[in-house]
Design a protein around this motif. Structure first.
Motif, short mmCIF file in Angstrom:
data_model
loop_
_atom_site.label_atom_id
_atom_site.label_comp_id
_atom_site.label_asym_id
_atom_site.label_seq_id
_atom_site.Cartn_x
_atom_site.Cartn_y
_atom_site.Cartn_z
N ILE A 243 -5.09 -6.73 -9.06
CA ILE A 243 -5.18 -8.18 -9.27
C ILE A 243 -3.99 -8.70 -10.08
N ARG A 244 -3.27 -7.80 -10.75
CA ARG A 244 -2.07 -8.23 -11.50
C ARG A 244 -0.83 -8.32 -10.61
N LEU A 245 -0.91 -7.80 -9.40
CA LEU A 245 0.25 -7.83 -8.50
C LEU A 245 0.60 -9.26 -8.11
N SER A 246 1.88 -9.52 -7.96
CA SER A 246 2.32 -10.81 -7.45
C SER A 246 2.11 -10.86 -5.94
N ASP A 247 2.20 -12.04 -5.37
CA ASP A 247 2.06 -12.17 -3.92
C ASP A 247 3.13 -11.33 -3.20
N ALA A 248 4.34 -11.34 -3.74
CA ALA A 248 5.42 -10.58 -3.11
C ALA A 248 5.13 -9.09 -3.15
N GLU A 249 4.59 -8.62 -4.26
CA GLU A 249 4.26 -7.19 -4.38
C GLU A 249 3.13 -6.81 -3.42
N ARG A 250 2.15 -7.68 -3.28
CA ARG A 250 1.05 -7.39 -2.34
C ARG A 250 1.56 -7.37 -0.91
N ASN A 251 2.42 -8.31 -0.59
CA ASN A 251 2.98 -8.33 0.77
C ASN A 251 3.78 -7.06 1.06
N LYS A 252 4.50 -6.59 0.07
CA LYS A 252 5.27 -5.36 0.25
C LYS A 252 4.35 -4.17 0.51
N ILE A 253 3.24 -4.10 -0.22
CA ILE A 253 2.30 -3.00 -0.01
C ILE A 253 1.67 -3.09 1.38
N GLN A 254 1.38 -4.30 1.83
CA GLN A 254 0.80 -4.45 3.16
C GLN A 254 1.74 -3.92 4.24
N VAL A 255 3.01 -4.23 4.11
CA VAL A 255 3.99 -3.71 5.07
C VAL A 255 4.06 -2.19 4.99
N SER A 256 4.05 -1.67 3.77
CA SER A 256 4.11 -0.22 3.58
C SER A 256 2.85 0.45 4.12
N ALA A 257 1.72 -0.23 4.00
CA ALA A 257 0.47 0.33 4.52
C ALA A 257 0.54 0.52 6.03
N ARG A 258 1.01 -0.48 6.70
CA ARG A 258 1.15 -0.38 8.16
C ARG A 258 2.16 0.70 8.54
N ASP A 259 3.26 0.77 7.82
CA ASP A 259 4.27 1.79 8.10
C ASP A 259 3.71 3.19 7.85
N ALA A 260 2.89 3.34 6.79
CA ALA A 260 2.31 4.64 6.48
C ALA A 260 1.37 5.09 7.59
N PHE A 261 0.63 4.15 8.14
CA PHE A 261 -0.24 4.51 9.27
C PHE A 261 0.58 5.04 10.43
N LEU A 262 1.60 4.33 10.81
CA LEU A 262 2.41 4.72 11.96
C LEU A 262 3.11 6.05 11.72
N LYS A 263 3.49 6.33 10.49
CA LYS A 263 4.23 7.55 10.17
C LYS A 263 3.32 8.76 10.04
N HIS A 264 2.14 8.58 9.43
CA HIS A 264 1.31 9.74 9.08
C HIS A 264 -0.02 9.83 9.82
N PHE A 265 -0.59 8.70 10.22
CA PHE A 265 -2.00 8.72 10.60
C PHE A 265 -2.30 8.18 12.00
N ASP A 266 -1.26 7.86 12.77
CA ASP A 266 -1.46 7.48 14.16
C ASP A 266 -1.78 8.75 14.94
N ILE A 267 -2.96 8.81 15.56
CA ILE A 267 -3.43 10.05 16.17
C ILE A 267 -2.51 10.51 17.29
N GLU A 268 -1.85 9.60 17.97
CA GLU A 268 -0.94 10.00 19.04
C GLU A 268 0.23 10.80 18.48
#
Length: 335
Positions: A285-310
């Motif tokens: 909750i202390r994160l700024s909007d910019a920091e949250r947006n950065k984590i959201q992008v990283s979250a999607r990238d992490a899925f594609l890199k590590h956890f996409d079953i294909e």
């Protein structure tokens, strides 16, 4: 014992001995069951290469939680699982933490280790429609923002600690509620609801039960962050699903994919105790909007890199081809 509780059949061992040679490679999916014992009796003396996927069943958490059962498993290890894994072409793990933890489970431990990953299919459907369908399931949530817990309602998942942690920060975030979604297989939910009432936050926590299909995906898409405060989690497929939706994940270091989450900046990690889980919520909750947006992008990238079953299927096939079955290699294109 395996032949009493885990599907004993007199037909499987003869069938496996007769038919295994017709395959390039065999994967034994799981241990502590009759399938593993049958594989031990059939494959360890054969020329057919085989691998064992343990799926977290060597996590030392079970040793601490169930000491009597662990003694019986040690005996089974000497007779069945131990030789099965020692003679395998490889033992397959879903992540680095699972591989590390498995080394302290049973004695003796002598295996060839491979981390091949695990995951889920990418998310599909219309996110806005899915969010609307989810919110229809919880009218009391109205249009409020929310943290999402989505898993079994079970003591292993740390639900009680999450409620206590949320109570500590709830006055700071009057516009964010908590959704506790999942089946209550242990009958624990009534006690947790009493806990929430005693803490004065009963009206801030919503209990929709098990969510499936569009409602489940709507919960992921609509949440501020996904929270999984587990005391033990071999992989946490729900974490991968949250990442697929580009959502920050707040997890404990007992969720075995915490290393990948931390490495990719896809969320926050802390201990599986009340100070740790409280710190996750406070830090988010202390994160700024910019920091949250950065984590959201990283979250999607992490899925594609590590956890996409294909992607992970490709890694698994690469291990099989390189270590045991070169004849499985893709054929060159025909002219």
């Amino acid at each position: 014992m395996p032949w009493v509780h885990y599907g004993f059949t007199t037909k499987f061992v003869p069938w496996l001995k007769q038919n295994a040679k017709g395959y390039d490679v065999v994967i034994v999916n799981g241990i502590w069951n009759f399938t593993a014992l049958a594989a031990r009796l059939s494959l360890t003396s054969s020329k057919v290469p085989y691998f064992v996927f343990t799926h977290g069943m060597l996590d030392p958490w079970f040793r601490r939680a169930y000491p009597v059962k662990t003694l019986l498993k040690q005996i089974s290890w000497w007779c069945s699982e131990g030789p099965l894994l020692a003679n395998a072409q490889g033992v397959l793990f879903t992540c680095e933490e699972e591989r590390v933890l498995a080394r302290n489970a049973f004695w003796p431990y002598n295996v060839k280790e491979f981390v091949v990953g695990y995951g889920t299919s990418d998310v599909k459907g219309n996110a806005e429609a899915q969010i609307a369908e989810f919110r229809e399931r919880i009218p009391a949530l109205t249009n409020k923002r929310f943290f999402l817990f989505l898993s079994r309602i079970h003591p292993k998942k740390g639900c009680d600690l999450l409620i206590q942690a949320f109570a500590k920060i709830a006055p700071l975030i009057p516009d964010i509620d908590l959704v506790m979604a999942g089946p209550d297989q242990s009958g624990w939910a009534p006690q947790l609801k009493k806990q929430a009432a005693a803490l004065g936050i009963a009206d801030r926590i919503h209990w929709p039960g098990m969510l499936e299909g569009n409602r489940k995906w709507g919960a992921f898409h609509g949440c501020e962050a996904f929270v999984l405060p587990s005391h033990q989690e071999n992989f946490g497929i729900v974490v991968a699903e949250a990442l697929a939706c580009g959502k920050p994940v707040l997890i404990t270091d007992k969720v075995n994919i915490w290393r990948e989450i931390q490495q990719e900046g896809a969320g926050l990690v802390a201990n599986d105790d009340l100070p740790g889980i409280t710190s996750l919520l406070e830090a988010f909750i202390r994160l700024s909007d910019a920091e949250r947006n950065k984590i959201q992008v990283s979250a999607r990238d992490a899925f594609l890199k590590h956890f996409d079953i294909e992607q992970n299927v490709t890694r698994l096939l690469d291990v099989l081809r390189q270590t045991s079955a070169p004849e499985m290699a893709p054929r060159p294109p025909e002219n």
